[in-house]
Design a protein around this motif. Structure first.
Motif, PDB file in Angstrom:
ATOM      1  N   VAL A 104     -23.609   1.141  -2.396  1.00  0.00           N
ATOM      2  CA  VAL A 104     -22.499   1.744  -3.122  1.00  0.00           C
ATOM      3  C   VAL A 104     -22.542   1.271  -4.570  1.00  0.00           C
ATOM      4  O   VAL A 104     -23.231   0.313  -4.904  1.00  0.00           O
ATOM      5  N   PRO A 105     -21.801   1.931  -5.474  1.00  0.00           N
ATOM      6  CA  PRO A 105     -21.735   1.441  -6.853  1.00  0.00           C
ATOM      7  C   PRO A 105     -21.239   0.005  -6.916  1.00  0.00           C
ATOM      8  O   PRO A 105     -20.503  -0.462  -6.044  1.00  0.00           O
ATOM      9  N   ASN A 106     -21.641  -0.702  -7.968  1.00  0.00           N
ATOM     10  CA  ASN A 106     -21.278  -2.121  -8.114  1.00  0.00           C
ATOM     11  C   ASN A 106     -19.778  -2.354  -8.113  1.00  0.00           C
ATOM     12  O   ASN A 106     -19.320  -3.446  -7.750  1.00  0.00           O
ATOM     13  N   ASN A 107     -19.011  -1.351  -8.531  1.00  0.00           N
ATOM     14  CA  ASN A 107     -17.565  -1.536  -8.661  1.00  0.00           C
ATOM     15  C   ASN A 107     -16.798  -1.079  -7.420  1.00  0.00           C
ATOM     16  O   ASN A 107     -15.570  -0.975  -7.452  1.00  0.00           O
ATOM     17  N   VAL A 108     -17.502  -0.796  -6.331  1.00  0.00           N
ATOM     18  CA  VAL A 108     -16.867  -0.323  -5.101  1.00  0.00           C
ATOM     19  C   VAL A 108     -17.082  -1.344  -3.989  1.00  0.00           C
ATOM     20  O   VAL A 108     -18.183  -1.877  -3.825  1.00  0.00           O
ATOM     21  N   LYS A 109     -16.015  -1.625  -3.241  1.00  0.00           N
ATOM     22  CA  LYS A 109     -16.144  -2.480  -2.070  1.00  0.00           C
ATOM     23  C   LYS A 109     -15.269  -1.912  -0.960  1.00  0.00           C
ATOM     24  O   LYS A 109     -14.298  -1.201  -1.210  1.00  0.00           O
ATOM     25  N   PHE A 110     -15.638  -2.237   0.280  1.00  0.00           N
ATOM     26  CA  PHE A 110     -14.882  -1.791   1.431  1.00  0.00           C
ATOM     27  C   PHE A 110     -14.400  -3.002   2.218  1.00  0.00           C
ATOM     28  O   PHE A 110     -15.114  -3.990   2.352  1.00  0.00           O
ATOM     29  N   VAL A 111     -13.178  -2.903   2.707  1.00  0.00           N
ATOM     30  CA  VAL A 111     -12.526  -4.002   3.407  1.00  0.00           C
ATOM     31  C   VAL A 111     -12.065  -3.505   4.771  1.00  0.00           C
ATOM     32  O   VAL A 111     -11.439  -2.449   4.873  1.00  0.00           O
ATOM     33  N   ILE A 112     -12.392  -4.251   5.810  1.00  0.00           N
ATOM     34  CA  ILE A 112     -11.898  -3.920   7.140  1.00  0.00           C
ATOM     35  C   ILE A 112     -10.498  -4.508   7.258  1.00  0.00           C
ATOM     36  O   ILE A 112     -10.318  -5.720   7.290  1.00  0.00           O
ATOM     37  N   ASP A 113      -9.508  -3.639   7.275  1.00  0.00           N
ATOM     38  CA  ASP A 113      -8.119  -4.092   7.238  1.00  0.00           C
ATOM     39  C   ASP A 113      -7.228  -3.048   7.881  1.00  0.00           C
ATOM     40  O   ASP A 113      -7.591  -1.877   7.971  1.00  0.00           O
ATOM     41  N   ASP A 114      -6.070  -3.474   8.291  1.00  0.00           N
ATOM     42  CA  ASP A 114      -5.077  -2.606   8.908  1.00  0.00           C
ATOM     43  C   ASP A 114      -3.918  -2.439   7.940  1.00  0.00           C
ATOM     44  O   ASP A 114      -3.198  -3.391   7.645  1.00  0.00           O
ATOM     45  N   ALA A 115      -3.740  -1.213   7.444  1.00  0.00           N
ATOM     46  CA  ALA A 115      -2.681  -0.962   6.465  1.00  0.00           C
ATOM     47  C   ALA A 115      -1.302  -1.179   7.043  1.00  0.00           C
ATOM     48  O   ALA A 115      -0.321  -1.300   6.295  1.00  0.00           O
ATOM     49  N   ASN A 116      -1.191  -1.243   8.374  1.00  0.00           N
ATOM     50  CA  ASN A 116       0.103  -1.507   8.998  1.00  0.00           C
ATOM     51  C   ASN A 116       0.557  -2.948   8.803  1.00  0.00           C
ATOM     52  O   ASN A 116       1.740  -3.255   8.947  1.00  0.00           O
ATOM     53  N   GLU A 117      -0.407  -3.861   8.518  1.00  0.00           N
ATOM     54  CA  GLU A 117      -0.043  -5.253   8.354  1.00  0.00           C
ATOM     55  C   GLU A 117       0.791  -5.454   7.089  1.00  0.00           C
ATOM     56  O   GLU A 117       0.662  -4.718   6.114  1.00  0.00           O
ATOM     57  N   ASP A 118       1.625  -6.484   7.113  1.00  0.00           N
ATOM     58  CA  ASP A 118       2.472  -6.760   5.961  1.00  0.00           C
ATOM     59  C   ASP A 118       1.656  -7.149   4.738  1.00  0.00           C
ATOM     60  O   ASP A 118       1.985  -6.796   3.611  1.00  0.00           O
ATOM     61  N   ASP A 119       0.582  -7.893   4.951  1.00  0.00           N
ATOM     62  CA  ASP A 119      -0.227  -8.421   3.863  1.00  0.00           C
ATOM     63  C   ASP A 119      -1.442  -7.539   3.645  1.00  0.00           C
ATOM     64  O   ASP A 119      -2.300  -7.423   4.516  1.00  0.00           O
ATOM     65  N   TRP A 120      -1.537  -6.909   2.486  1.00  0.00           N
ATOM     66  CA  TRP A 120      -2.697  -6.103   2.155  1.00  0.00           C
ATOM     67  C   TRP A 120      -3.761  -6.912   1.417  1.00  0.00           C
ATOM     68  O   TRP A 120      -4.694  -6.370   0.877  1.00  0.00           O
ATOM     69  N   MET A 121      -3.603  -8.228   1.381  1.00  0.00           N
ATOM     70  CA  MET A 121      -4.576  -9.130   0.764  1.00  0.00           C
ATOM     71  C   MET A 121      -4.746  -8.872  -0.736  1.00  0.00           C
ATOM     72  O   MET A 121      -5.804  -9.111  -1.298  1.00  0.00           O
ATOM     73  N   VAL A 122      -3.714  -8.361  -1.378  1.00  0.00           N
ATOM     74  CA  VAL A 122      -3.733  -8.169  -2.825  1.00  0.00           C
ATOM     75  C   VAL A 122      -2.404  -8.665  -3.383  1.00  0.00           C
ATOM     76  O   VAL A 122      -1.418  -8.816  -2.655  1.00  0.00           O
ATOM     77  N   GLU A 123      -2.383  -8.898  -4.679  1.00  0.00           N
ATOM     78  CA  GLU A 123      -1.172  -9.364  -5.333  1.00  0.00           C
ATOM     79  C   GLU A 123      -0.205  -8.209  -5.561  1.00  0.00           C
ATOM     80  O   GLU A 123      -0.628  -7.092  -5.861  1.00  0.00           O
ATOM     81  N   PRO A 124       1.099  -8.462  -5.419  1.00  0.00           N
ATOM     82  CA  PRO A 124       2.071  -7.433  -5.793  1.00  0.00           C
ATOM     83  C   PRO A 124       1.900  -7.041  -7.260  1.00  0.00           C
ATOM     84  O   PRO A 124       1.440  -7.841  -8.086  1.00  0.00           O
ATOM     85  N   ASP A 125       2.259  -5.818  -7.581  1.00  0.00           N
ATOM     86  CA  ASP A 125       2.208  -5.321  -8.971  1.00  0.00           C
ATOM     87  C   ASP A 125       0.807  -5.430  -9.568  1.00  0.00           C
ATOM     88  O   ASP A 125       0.650  -5.765 -10.744  1.00  0.00           O
ATOM     89  N   SER A 126      -0.228  -5.153  -8.759  1.00  0.00           N
ATOM     90  CA  SER A 126      -1.589  -5.411  -9.231  1.00  0.00           C
ATOM     91  C   SER A 126      -2.466  -4.175  -9.380  1.00  0.00           C
ATOM     92  O   SER A 126      -3.518  -4.242 -10.015  1.00  0.00           O
ATOM     93  N   HIS A 127      -2.065  -3.032  -8.808  1.00  0.00           N
ATOM     94  CA  HIS A 127      -2.949  -1.877  -8.789  1.00  0.00           C
ATOM     95  C   HIS A 127      -2.429  -0.743  -9.674  1.00  0.00           C
ATOM     96  O   HIS A 127      -1.218  -0.529  -9.800  1.00  0.00           O
ATOM     97  N   ASP A 128      -3.358  -0.024 -10.261  1.00  0.00           N
ATOM     98  CA  ASP A 128      -3.014   1.112 -11.117  1.00  0.00           C
ATOM     99  C   ASP A 128      -2.815   2.386 -10.309  1.00  0.00           C
ATOM    100  O   ASP A 128      -2.104   3.294 -10.738  1.00  0.00           O
ATOM    101  N   TYR A 129      -3.473   2.448  -9.142  1.00  0.00           N
ATOM    102  CA  TYR A 129      -3.455   3.693  -8.382  1.00  0.00           C
ATOM    103  C   TYR A 129      -3.779   3.382  -6.924  1.00  0.00           C
ATOM    104  O   TYR A 129      -4.710   2.622  -6.626  1.00  0.00           O
ATOM    105  N   ILE A 130      -2.979   3.941  -6.010  1.00  0.00           N
ATOM    106  CA  ILE A 130      -3.217   3.805  -4.576  1.00  0.00           C
ATOM    107  C   ILE A 130      -3.256   5.202  -3.976  1.00  0.00           C
ATOM    108  O   ILE A 130      -2.364   6.017  -4.218  1.00  0.00           O
ATOM    109  N   HIS A 131      -4.294   5.455  -3.191  1.00  0.00           N
ATOM    110  CA  HIS A 131      -4.597   6.806  -2.713  1.00  0.00           C
ATOM    111  C   HIS A 131      -4.655   6.846  -1.192  1.00  0.00           C
ATOM    112  O   HIS A 131      -5.136   5.917  -0.549  1.00  0.00           O
TER     113      HIS A 131
END
Length: 326
Positions: free
Chosen positions: A123-150
């Motif tokens: 994949v491109p250098n700026n792309v990564k994939f994470v095995i995660d469950d969006a139902n979980e409370d913790d998305w493993m990212v900081e609050p107020d950190s993303h420009d766009y969620i799709h």
């Protein structure tokens, strides 16, 4: 191009991993897919997603990706992004959208999350994939950190999609955007050519009943705009596209889209039915296969001018100044 990074998300221990090989050695079980009815399903959080993850399903998802790309006239997103730095794709599937965004925005970090490690290795250098469950409370990212969620075509994936919208709001920067591109499962017809006993329309209603029985509602697309606004998003927009179920239209482009859409639905009918009908309605595999024979015939009936609606909804998290003025 770089090797993809997969990270297995657990409530107790979460560690970044550098490649498919290291992921496999760290937790072999995520690649030991659940096998049912001749299909494979994700092992991590097994049962949370009622559809297969095998090669046939990957090919169907990739075909739908190309269909929507044409339907949207090549737009990967409708939100007015300006130099995004961090983007998240929830339920990335085969990862094609995330990879396209990585090429479009080379200075942006694109993260695709999914329950299945089915994305390509390179994949491109700026792309990564994470095995995660969006139902979980913790998305493993900081609050107020993303420009766009799709999100794209996640009907039937969650008990309450409003929780996903609320979490996206939490993790977006003030002024950041969320967008959902969603397939409405209801079959529509504007000219009276669809009979009341249409087997494909009947199947969609049966599937909807099964989905509600297992707590995975399908009819979410037409509610997204309201849910976005209730979650606090502003500048919420909605566009609705018609996608024919087969090649009945006279317009050459829509005839082509209908032909390919018929293929992806036809190829997916078993995948869409097996777990839902077995767990939600108590049907056997043989009963499902017999039932689908007439459904497939109905799907291919070009005298019925049926279509689905594709909803695209996007909204902006208010800036701090806007929130202060409320």
């Amino acid at each position: 191009m770089s090797r993809m990074t997969r990270r297995l998300a657990k409530p107790s221990a979460r560690a970044p991993l550098s490649s498919p090989t290291s992921t496999k050695s760290a937790n072999q079980s995520i690649f030991d897919y659940v096998r049912e009815n001749g299909r494979t399903y994700h092992r991590y959080q097994a049962g949370a997603y009622p559809f297969p993850n095998d090669q046939s399903e990957i090919e169907r998802m990739d075909l739908l990706y190309e269909i929507l790309k044409v339907l949207f006239k090549g737009k990967p997103h409708f939100a007015p992004l300006k130099h995004p730095r961090k983007v998240m794709d929830i339920g990335t599937g085969s990862g094609k959208w995330a990879i396209e965004m990585g090429h479009k925005y080379p200075n942006c970090e694109i993260t695709g999350t999914d329950l299945s490690p089915i994305q390509p290795e390179w994949v491109p250098n700026n792309v990564k994939f994470v095995i995660d469950d969006a139902n979980e409370d913790d998305w493993m990212v900081e609050p107020d950190s993303h420009d766009y969620i799709h999100t794209r075509v996640l009907l039937g994936c969650f008990q309450d999609f409003r929780e996903i919208i609320a979490k996206a709001y939490k993790y977006l920067k003030p002024g950041g955007w969320m967008e959902s591109q969603e397939y409405m499962s209801t079959v529509y017809c504007d000219d009276g050519t669809m009979r009341t006993d249409n087997k494909f329309a009947e199947w969609t209603k049966t599937q909807d009943q099964a989905a509600m029985s297992i707590g995975r509602p399908l009819r979410i697309a037409n509610k997204l705009k309201r849910w976005y606004e209730q979650a606090g998003f502003v500048d919420v927009h909605e566009e609705i596209f018609k996608l024919p179920v087969n090649s009945w239209p006279k317009d050459p482009q829509f005839k082509m889209l209908g032909r390919f859409n018929e293929t992806q639905i036809y190829d997916g009918l078993q995948a869409f039915s097996l777990q839902m009908f077995q767990k939600g309605l108590g049907w056997t595999k043989d009963e499902i296969e017999v039932y689908l024979v007439q459904v497939r015939k109905s799907l291919s009936d070009r005298t019925t001018h049926a279509y689905h609606r594709i909803y695209v909804v996007w909204g902006r998290k208010p800036t701090e100044e806007e929130l202060a003025q409320r």
